[in-house]
Write a protein that holds these residues in place. Structure first.
Motif, short mmCIF file in Angstrom:
data_model
loop_
_atom_site.label_atom_id
_atom_site.label_comp_id
_atom_site.label_asym_id
_atom_site.label_seq_id
_atom_site.Cartn_x
_atom_site.Cartn_y
_atom_site.Cartn_z
N GLU A 56 0.88 -1.33 -0.03
CA GLU A 56 0.04 0.09 0.06
C GLU A 56 0.90 1.24 -0.03
O GLU A 56 0.39 2.19 -0.58
N ARG A 57 1.73 1.15 0.83
CA ARG A 57 3.05 2.58 0.93
C ARG A 57 3.50 2.45 -0.90
O ARG A 57 3.68 3.56 -1.06
N GLY A 58 4.06 1.36 -1.56
CA GLY A 58 4.39 1.33 -2.76
C GLY A 58 3.22 2.28 -3.80
O GLY A 58 3.63 2.77 -4.44
N VAL A 59 2.01 1.83 -3.47
CA VAL A 59 0.85 2.24 -4.34
C VAL A 59 0.98 3.91 -4.29
O VAL A 59 0.82 4.50 -5.11
N LEU A 60 1.03 4.11 -2.93
CA LEU A 60 0.83 5.40 -2.60
C LEU A 60 2.14 6.46 -3.23
O LEU A 60 1.85 7.50 -3.82
N MET A 61 3.19 5.82 -3.19
CA MET A 61 4.36 6.43 -3.60
C MET A 61 4.32 6.67 -5.20
O MET A 61 4.70 7.71 -5.74
N LEU A 62 3.67 5.44 -5.80
CA LEU A 62 3.39 5.39 -7.39
C LEU A 62 2.52 6.64 -7.65
O LEU A 62 2.89 7.43 -8.49
N GLU A 63 1.50 6.69 -6.96
CA GLU A 63 0.46 7.58 -7.28
C GLU A 63 0.98 9.00 -7.13
O GLU A 63 0.65 9.90 -8.13
N ILE A 64 2.02 9.33 -6.15
CA ILE A 64 2.49 10.54 -5.94
C ILE A 64 3.48 10.99 -7.09
O ILE A 64 3.31 12.28 -7.48
N LYS A 65 4.10 10.04 -7.60
CA LYS A 65 4.88 10.23 -8.66
C LYS A 65 4.13 10.53 -9.90
O LYS A 65 4.57 11.58 -10.88
N GLN A 66 2.92 9.81 -10.15
CA GLN A 66 2.16 9.97 -11.34
C GLN A 66 1.62 11.39 -11.31
O GLN A 66 1.45 12.17 -12.03
N LEU A 67 1.15 11.91 -10.11
CA LEU A 67 0.55 13.04 -9.81
C LEU A 67 1.51 14.14 -10.17
O LEU A 67 1.27 15.44 -10.60
N GLU A 68 2.62 13.92 -9.70
CA GLU A 68 3.71 15.14 -9.74
C GLU A 68 4.18 15.13 -11.31
O GLU A 68 4.36 16.36 -11.89
N SER A 69 4.05 14.10 -12.00
CA SER A 69 4.11 14.15 -13.53
C SER A 69 3.04 14.86 -14.04
O SER A 69 3.55 15.69 -15.21
N GLN A 70 1.82 14.68 -13.81
CA GLN A 70 0.99 15.34 -14.31
C GLN A 70 0.84 16.78 -14.12
O GLN A 70 0.52 17.54 -14.89
N ILE A 104 -5.62 26.21 -16.01
CA ILE A 104 -4.51 25.18 -15.89
C ILE A 104 -3.94 25.48 -14.55
O ILE A 104 -3.50 24.60 -13.80
N LEU A 105 -4.09 26.44 -13.85
CA LEU A 105 -3.61 26.80 -12.43
C LEU A 105 -4.73 26.02 -11.60
O LEU A 105 -4.21 25.58 -10.51
N ALA A 106 -5.94 25.98 -11.90
CA ALA A 106 -6.91 25.38 -11.00
C ALA A 106 -6.43 23.78 -11.28
O ALA A 106 -6.43 23.17 -10.01
N GLU A 107 -6.19 23.25 -12.15
CA GLU A 107 -5.76 21.94 -12.34
C GLU A 107 -4.30 21.51 -11.39
O GLU A 107 -4.38 20.59 -11.01
N ILE A 108 -3.49 22.47 -11.69
CA ILE A 108 -2.34 22.27 -10.76
C ILE A 108 -2.50 22.42 -9.32
O ILE A 108 -2.05 21.45 -8.77
N ALA A 109 -3.38 23.28 -8.93
CA ALA A 109 -3.84 23.30 -7.59
C ALA A 109 -4.44 22.00 -7.12
O ALA A 109 -4.26 21.39 -5.83
N ALA A 110 -5.37 21.47 -7.65
CA ALA A 110 -6.12 20.24 -7.42
C ALA A 110 -4.86 19.13 -7.37
O ALA A 110 -5.08 18.25 -6.60
N LEU A 111 -3.99 19.18 -8.38
CA LEU A 111 -3.10 18.06 -8.29
C LEU A 111 -2.18 18.17 -7.17
O LEU A 111 -2.11 17.13 -6.49
#
Length: 133
Positions: A56-70, A104-111
Motif C-alpha cells: 500500500e505504501r508502494g502504491v501511494l508512492m507511485l500515485e504521488i509520482k504520477q500526480l507530480e508528473s501530471q 490550468i492553475l486550477a488543475e495544478i492546484a487540484a493536483l
C-alpha cells in the motif's frame, strides 16, 4: 518371590515405563507441533500484514509520482499558453484571471492537493506500524 517372577515383574515395570514414556513423549511432540503451528500461523499473519502495508505504501508512492508528473505537464502547458499569448497573439500581459491560465492553475492546484493528501497518508503509514494480527 523367585528369580523368574522377579524378572517378569521387572519386565512388566519396564514395559509400563516404556508405555508411559512413549505416551508422554507423544504428548510433548504433539504440544510442540501445535505450538510450532500456532507460531508459524502467527508469523505468517504478521508477515502478510507487513507485506500488505508495504504494498500500500508502494502504491501511494507511485500515485504521488504520477500526480507530480501530471502537475509538470500542466506547468508545461502554462508556459506554452503564456508563449502562445505573448508571441502568437501579441498580448502585452496575462493574469491569473486569463481564462486559459485560470483553468490550468486550477488543475495544478487540484493536483498539488491530491499529492499532499497522499504524502500525508504515506507519512502516517510510515509512523504507524501495520496492524498486529
Amino acid at each position: 518371590m523367585n528369580f523368574s517372577d522377579r524378572m517378569k515383574e521387572l519386565l512388566e515395570q519396564g514395559a509400563q515405563f516404556s508405555k508411559e514414556f512413549a505416551s508422554k513423549a507423544g504428548e510433548k511432540a504433539q504440544d510442540f507441533g501445535e505450538k510450532s503451528y500456532r507460531a508459524s500461523k502467527d508469523f505468517m499473519a504478521k508477515a502478510g500484514a507487513k507485506v500488505q502495508d508495504l504494498g500500500e505504501r508502494g502504491v501511494l508512492m507511485l500515485e504521488i509520482k504520477q500526480l507530480e508528473s501530471q502537475a509538470q505537464k500542466y506547468i508545461g502547458r502554462l508556459g506554452a499558453e503564456a508563449y502562445h499569448a505573448f508571441v502568437e497573439k501579441g498580448a502585452k500581459s496575462i493574469t491569473l484571471d486569463t481564462p486559459a491560465v485560470k483553468a490550468i492553475l486550477a488543475e495544478i492546484a487540484a493536483l498539488r492537493e491530491a499529492i499532499e493528501k497522499r504524502e500525508e497518508e504515506l507519512q502516517r503509514r510510515k509512523e504507524t506500524p501495520p496492524p498486529q494480527v
